[in-house]
Design a protein around this motif. Structure first.
Motif, PDB file in Angstrom:
ATOM      1  N   VAL A   2       0.813  -1.220   0.000  1.00 35.68           N
ATOM      2  CA  VAL A   2       0.000   0.000   0.000  1.00 35.68           C
ATOM      3  C   VAL A   2       0.843   1.265   0.000  1.00 35.68           C
ATOM      4  CG1 VAL A   2      -1.985  -1.116   1.069  1.00 35.68           C
ATOM      5  CG2 VAL A   2      -0.234  -0.059   2.520  1.00 35.68           C
ATOM      6  N   ALA A   3       2.128   1.147   0.250  1.00 34.11           N
ATOM      7  CA  ALA A   3       2.991   2.334   0.249  1.00 34.11           C
ATOM      8  C   ALA A   3       2.996   3.018  -1.107  1.00 34.11           C
ATOM      9  CB  ALA A   3       4.416   1.950   0.645  1.00 34.11           C
ATOM     10  N   ARG A   4       2.836   2.259  -2.168  1.00 35.93           N
ATOM     11  CA  ARG A   4       2.788   2.863  -3.512  1.00 35.93           C
ATOM     12  C   ARG A   4       1.628   3.846  -3.613  1.00 35.93           C
ATOM     13  NH1 ARG A   4       5.535   1.164  -7.657  1.00 35.93           N
ATOM     14  NH2 ARG A   4       3.892   1.974  -9.000  1.00 35.93           N
ATOM     15  N   LEU A   5       0.473   3.468  -3.069  1.00 34.34           N
ATOM     16  CA  LEU A   5      -0.698   4.334  -3.131  1.00 34.34           C
ATOM     17  C   LEU A   5      -0.572   5.510  -2.181  1.00 34.34           C
ATOM     18  CD1 LEU A   5      -1.648   1.853  -4.703  1.00 34.34           C
ATOM     19  CD2 LEU A   5      -3.879   2.089  -3.588  1.00 34.34           C
ATOM     20  N   GLN A   6       0.051   5.281  -1.053  1.00 33.58           N
ATOM     21  CA  GLN A   6       0.214   6.359  -0.079  1.00 33.58           C
ATOM     22  C   GLN A   6       1.028   7.518  -0.650  1.00 33.58           C
ATOM     23  OE1 GLN A   6       1.994   4.279   3.199  1.00 33.58           O
ATOM     24  NE2 GLN A   6       0.058   3.387   3.895  1.00 33.58           N
ATOM     25  N   ARG A   7       1.944   7.204  -1.555  1.00 36.02           N
ATOM     26  CA  ARG A   7       2.835   8.240  -2.079  1.00 36.02           C
ATOM     27  C   ARG A   7       2.123   9.286  -2.916  1.00 36.02           C
ATOM     28  NH1 ARG A   7       6.803   3.915  -2.220  1.00 36.02           N
ATOM     29  NH2 ARG A   7       6.249   3.313  -4.346  1.00 36.02           N
ATOM     30  N   ILE A   8       0.940   8.994  -3.450  1.00 36.94           N
ATOM     31  CA  ILE A   8       0.253   9.997  -4.287  1.00 36.94           C
ATOM     32  C   ILE A   8      -0.683  10.898  -3.481  1.00 36.94           C
ATOM     33  CG2 ILE A   8       0.377   8.510  -6.318  1.00 36.94           C
ATOM     34  CD1 ILE A   8      -2.771   8.255  -5.987  1.00 36.94           C
ATOM     35  N   VAL A   9      -0.818  10.650  -2.189  1.00 33.22           N
ATOM     36  CA  VAL A   9      -1.743  11.468  -1.394  1.00 33.22           C
ATOM     37  C   VAL A   9      -1.382  12.953  -1.448  1.00 33.22           C
ATOM     38  CG1 VAL A   9      -2.582  11.931   0.947  1.00 33.22           C
ATOM     39  CG2 VAL A   9      -2.513   9.578   0.087  1.00 33.22           C
ATOM     40  N   PRO A  10      -0.112  13.361  -1.254  1.00 33.62           N
ATOM     41  CA  PRO A  10       0.195  14.798  -1.316  1.00 33.62           C
ATOM     42  C   PRO A  10      -0.102  15.423  -2.679  1.00 33.62           C
ATOM     43  CG  PRO A  10       1.960  13.603  -0.220  1.00 33.62           C
ATOM     44  CD  PRO A  10       1.073  12.566  -0.830  1.00 33.62           C
ATOM     45  N   THR A  11       0.193  14.713  -3.762  1.00 31.59           N
ATOM     46  CA  THR A  11      -0.075  15.254  -5.096  1.00 31.59           C
ATOM     47  C   THR A  11      -1.574  15.375  -5.347  1.00 31.59           C
ATOM     48  OG1 THR A  11       1.912  14.072  -5.806  1.00 31.59           O
ATOM     49  CG2 THR A  11       0.536  15.039  -7.519  1.00 31.59           C
ATOM     50  N   THR A  12      -2.307  14.366  -4.922  1.00 32.29           N
ATOM     51  CA  THR A  12      -3.763  14.413  -5.089  1.00 32.29           C
ATOM     52  C   THR A  12      -4.349  15.571  -4.283  1.00 32.29           C
ATOM     53  OG1 THR A  12      -3.760  12.001  -5.356  1.00 32.29           O
ATOM     54  CG2 THR A  12      -5.883  13.063  -4.935  1.00 32.29           C
ATOM     55  N   ARG A  13      -3.832  15.788  -3.094  1.00 26.65           N
ATOM     56  CA  ARG A  13      -4.296  16.924  -2.289  1.00 26.65           C
ATOM     57  C   ARG A  13      -4.015  18.244  -3.001  1.00 26.65           C
ATOM     58  NH1 ARG A  13      -3.050  18.017   4.146  1.00 26.65           N
ATOM     59  NH2 ARG A  13      -4.092  20.042   4.262  1.00 26.65           N
ATOM     60  N   ARG A  14      -2.835  18.355  -3.608  1.00 24.84           N
ATOM     61  CA  ARG A  14      -2.491  19.576  -4.343  1.00 24.84           C
ATOM     62  C   ARG A  14      -3.452  19.805  -5.514  1.00 24.84           C
ATOM     63  NH1 ARG A  14       2.237  19.804  -8.156  1.00 24.84           N
ATOM     64  NH2 ARG A  14       2.372  21.979  -8.832  1.00 24.84           N
ATOM     65  N   LEU A  15      -3.809  18.742  -6.199  1.00 25.32           N
ATOM     66  CA  LEU A  15      -4.753  18.859  -7.311  1.00 25.32           C
ATOM     67  C   LEU A  15      -6.125  19.295  -6.814  1.00 25.32           C
ATOM     68  CD1 LEU A  15      -5.254  18.386 -10.357  1.00 25.32           C
ATOM     69  CD2 LEU A  15      -5.802  16.006  -9.789  1.00 25.32           C
ATOM     70  N   ILE A  16      -6.594  18.675  -5.737  1.00 23.66           N
ATOM     71  CA  ILE A  16      -7.891  19.043  -5.166  1.00 23.66           C
ATOM     72  C   ILE A  16      -7.892  20.507  -4.734  1.00 23.66           C
ATOM     73  CG2 ILE A  16      -9.394  18.669  -3.163  1.00 23.66           C
ATOM     74  CD1 ILE A  16      -8.649  15.679  -3.344  1.00 23.66           C
ATOM     75  N   GLU A  17      -6.844  20.920  -4.057  1.00 22.69           N
ATOM     76  CA  GLU A  17      -6.777  22.313  -3.594  1.00 22.69           C
ATOM     77  C   GLU A  17      -6.747  23.284  -4.757  1.00 22.69           C
ATOM     78  OE1 GLU A  17      -3.373  22.222  -1.041  1.00 22.69           O
ATOM     79  OE2 GLU A  17      -4.530  21.536   0.700  1.00 22.69           O
ATOM     80  N   GLY A  18      -6.124  22.888  -5.860  1.00 21.42           N
ATOM     81  CA  GLY A  18      -6.126  23.735  -7.042  1.00 21.42           C
ATOM     82  C   GLY A  18      -7.522  23.922  -7.609  1.00 21.42           C
ATOM     83  N   PHE A  19      -8.296  22.851  -7.672  1.00 24.29           N
ATOM     84  CA  PHE A  19      -9.675  22.963  -8.159  1.00 24.29           C
ATOM     85  C   PHE A  19     -10.519  23.788  -7.194  1.00 24.29           C
ATOM     86  CE2 PHE A  19      -8.630  20.176 -11.488  1.00 24.29           C
ATOM     87  CZ  PHE A  19      -9.703  20.089 -12.364  1.00 24.29           C
ATOM     88  N   ARG A  20     -10.290  23.600  -5.898  1.00 21.63           N
ATOM     89  CA  ARG A  20     -11.034  24.403  -4.918  1.00 21.63           C
ATOM     90  C   ARG A  20     -10.728  25.885  -5.090  1.00 21.63           C
ATOM     91  NH1 ARG A  20      -9.706  20.399   0.171  1.00 21.63           N
ATOM     92  NH2 ARG A  20     -11.449  18.928  -0.158  1.00 21.63           N
TER      93      ARG A  20
END
Length: 222
Positions: A43-61
């Protein structure tokens, strides 16, 4: 009209018709002890994209654009989980079984929740889906029509399963689809690479791919 630097060629969009769909960034898939790990995955592979996904979400917000979060989960009685899905493979625990975060992939249980770092903001749409594709047995199509969305940016997990399935469903319904390359992940590096190639093959037969930085740059300049 805005443009995002993408592959296989630039992705054109109108801001008023753009929406972000974040697929299944749930504790059961991403955290230790969840369903993903019970299948033998790292699951560490998936955990690594959390910060990037958050950045994308914040950009849309920041641009006031709609964000839709999906969660793969089932009713407590499993009436929407066919045996062919629940009984596959040889996991340490199956859908509906008790796990460290409650019953696995059951609506309302802690493990089915989106990871805290990506928790939906008030007013953001959350869709619970019983299948891999987010259009199956959900109100997603009606939601997108109500929003006036015609172009979709995708993030989430896993790239080759729920993300790709939803992109193909969206493509069949006439949406232009763009996948954020560094805000999606698979338990298997080769599966992610193959999926990205399939999506953008033959002149974006399913859709486009781009980095989060290019997507946010396109929003800023669009």
């Amino acid at each position: 009209m805005g443009v995002i630097a993408a592959e296989p060629f630039p992705f054109p969009f109108e801001a008023r018709s753009l929406a972000l769909i974040v697929i299944d960034m749930q504790r059961d898939f991403i955290e230790r002890g969840g369903f993903g790990e019970s299948l033998g995955n790292d699951v560490a592979r998936l955990q690594r994209i959390v910060p990037t996904t958050r950045r994308l979400i914040e950009g849309f917000r920041a641009h006031g654009l709609p964000i839709i979060h999906t969660m793969e989960c089932h009713r407590p009685d499993l009436s929407d989980c066919p045996p062919a899905k629940r009984d596959r493979g040889a996991p340490l625990a199956r859908i509906g079984d008790a796990g460290p975060m409650g019953r696995i992939l059951i609506a309302g249980e802690p493990g089915a929740a989106i990871v805290p770092e990506l928790a939906p903001a008030p007013g953001e749409i959350v869709i619970e889906k019983p299948g891999k594709g987010a259009f199956y047995a959900t109100p997603l199509q009606e939601t997108l029509q109500r929003l006036g969305a015609r172009a979709l940016v995708f993030a989430g997990v896993t790239t080759e399963v729920c993300v790709q399935t939803t992109m193909r469903e969206a493509n069949d319904r006439g949406y232009d689809c763009l996948l954020a390359e560094d805000a999606t992940e698979s338990y298997f590096a080769e599966f992610k690479a193959a999926t990205l190639a399939m999506i953008r093959a033959q002149g974006a037969i399913v859709g486009w791919t781009a980095t989060t930085s290019h997507i946010l740059e396109g929003l800023l300049n669009g």
